[in-house]
Design a protein around this motif. Structure first.
Motif, short mmCIF file in Angstrom:
data_model
loop_
_atom_site.label_atom_id
_atom_site.label_comp_id
_atom_site.label_asym_id
_atom_site.label_seq_id
_atom_site.Cartn_x
_atom_site.Cartn_y
_atom_site.Cartn_z
N LEU A 172 0.83 -1.21 0.00
CA LEU A 172 0.00 0.00 0.00
C LEU A 172 0.86 1.26 0.00
CD1 LEU A 172 -2.83 -1.02 2.50
CD2 LEU A 172 -3.00 -0.77 0.01
N THR A 173 1.96 1.21 0.76
CA THR A 173 2.87 2.36 0.77
C THR A 173 3.47 2.60 -0.61
OG1 THR A 173 3.40 1.96 3.09
CG2 THR A 173 4.94 3.31 1.83
N LEU A 174 3.88 1.50 -1.24
CA LEU A 174 4.46 1.60 -2.59
C LEU A 174 3.43 2.17 -3.57
CD1 LEU A 174 6.71 1.06 -4.63
CD2 LEU A 174 5.84 -1.29 -4.83
N LEU A 175 2.20 1.68 -3.49
CA LEU A 175 1.16 2.19 -4.38
C LEU A 175 0.88 3.66 -4.13
CD1 LEU A 175 -1.37 -0.80 -4.34
CD2 LEU A 175 0.12 -0.09 -6.23
N TRP A 176 0.93 4.07 -2.88
CA TRP A 176 0.73 5.47 -2.54
C TRP A 176 1.82 6.34 -3.14
CZ3 TRP A 176 -2.10 9.37 -1.44
CH2 TRP A 176 -1.52 10.54 -0.92
N TYR A 177 3.06 5.90 -3.04
CA TYR A 177 4.16 6.68 -3.61
C TYR A 177 4.05 6.74 -5.14
CZ TYR A 177 6.73 7.29 0.77
OH TYR A 177 7.11 7.68 2.03
N LEU A 178 3.65 5.64 -5.75
CA LEU A 178 3.48 5.64 -7.20
C LEU A 178 2.37 6.61 -7.61
CD1 LEU A 178 3.79 1.84 -8.02
CD2 LEU A 178 5.43 3.64 -8.61
N PHE A 179 1.27 6.59 -6.89
CA PHE A 179 0.16 7.49 -7.20
C PHE A 179 0.58 8.95 -6.99
CE2 PHE A 179 -3.46 10.00 -5.64
CZ PHE A 179 -4.29 9.93 -6.74
N ALA A 180 1.28 9.21 -5.89
CA ALA A 180 1.73 10.58 -5.61
C ALA A 180 2.69 11.06 -6.69
CB ALA A 180 2.38 10.64 -4.23
N GLY A 181 3.62 10.18 -7.11
CA GLY A 181 4.57 10.55 -8.15
C GLY A 181 3.88 10.81 -9.48
N TYR A 182 2.92 9.97 -9.82
CA TYR A 182 2.18 10.13 -11.07
C TYR A 182 1.37 11.43 -11.04
CZ TYR A 182 -1.15 9.07 -14.81
OH TYR A 182 -1.92 9.13 -15.95
N SER A 183 0.74 11.71 -9.91
CA SER A 183 -0.05 12.94 -9.77
C SER A 183 0.84 14.17 -9.88
CB SER A 183 -0.79 12.95 -8.43
OG SER A 183 -1.69 11.86 -8.33
#
Length: 250
Positions: A5-16
């Motif tokens: 979940l942390t990894l997905l959050w960082y990916l989403f934040a980076g993409y945003s």
């Protein structure tokens, strides 16, 4: 699970963040203002809202006039004498976009099209037979002008049907349809153009794919447009004399 979940959050934040940067900086990625190498000694100046737009010109009395709209990083001033030599019966007008070559203001689709219409309208007191040439980004301006004003001839060099479609091909994982401000949807305007139109496609164009240029060609009313392919890439030099010869033969 927490690590995932942390990894997905960082990916989403980076993409945003990437999408935000592209949205904020998009006009710096589309328009590349350049100074004029040969500043016009006697420019035609359009007093527009929030801008003073310079036009390099070679005046000539008579009905025929040629208007040229260049690419995103093009200094149109260097082409004045070449166009004048290739089209000796025409008065020549090369527009410096806002922020380019002496013009003030900031470029945008709405501003560039408004400036092109203002230039055309100003010249109708002197000329009645207009040839318009657009190159790359300038094809988006030229198409909208041709759809709204009567022309004799229209030439589109390395054109595209939609800047949105071009951006989607180059950035397929970015929601450009939501982000793009300047869309230059030329295919929407093509059917309204009545002028004889010549589309010139570079065979090795690495920026505008043949698919995008061909889609624009298909958007014209049957019999209005002619498509010619020439050797070279997107930035290959195309002499004005060759353009004039193609016009005479079509």
């Amino acid at each position: 699970m927490r690590t995932l979940l942390t990894l997905l959050w960082y990916l989403f934040a980076g993409y945003s963040l990437l999408c935000l940067v592209l949205y904020v900086a998009q006009r710096q990625l589309i328009f590349f203002p350049v100074p004029a190498q040969l500043p016009p000694a006697n420019p035609l100046i359009l007093q527009q809202d929030h801008a003073q737009v310079w036009v390099s010109q070679q005046p000539r009395p008579g009905q025929q006039a040629l208007l040229y709209f260049g690419g995103n990083a093009e200094d149109v001033s260097v082409s004045l004498h070449e166009f004048a030599a290739a089209f000796p019966t025409h008065a020549i007008y090369l527009m410096h976009y806002r922020g380019y070559g002496g013009s003030s203001g900031k470029p945008s689709e709405q501003a560039l099209v408004a400036d092109a219409l203002a230039l055309y309208d100003k010249l109708t007191s002197e000329h009645s037979d207009f040839t318009v040439i657009g190159r790359s980004l300038g094809t988006g301006v030229a198409v909208q002008l041709a759809a709204r004003r009567p022309l004799q001839q229209l030439v589109l060099i390395t054109p595209f049907d939609s800047l949105t479609a071009v951006a989607r091909q180059q950035m397929p994982y970015i929601p450009v349809g939501w982000l793009l401000k300047d869309r230059f949807e030329s295919h929407y305007f093509a059917a309204d153009i009545r002028a004889a139109t010549l589309l010139l496609l570079a065979q090795q164009d690495e920026i505008i794919s043949a698919k995008r240029s061909e889609a624009l060609y298909q958007a014209f009313t049957a019999g209005t447009a002619t498509l010619i392919r020439y050797p070279g890439n997107h930035n290959s030099y195309l002499p004005a004399s060759q353009i004039a010869a193609w016009l005479q033969s079509n």
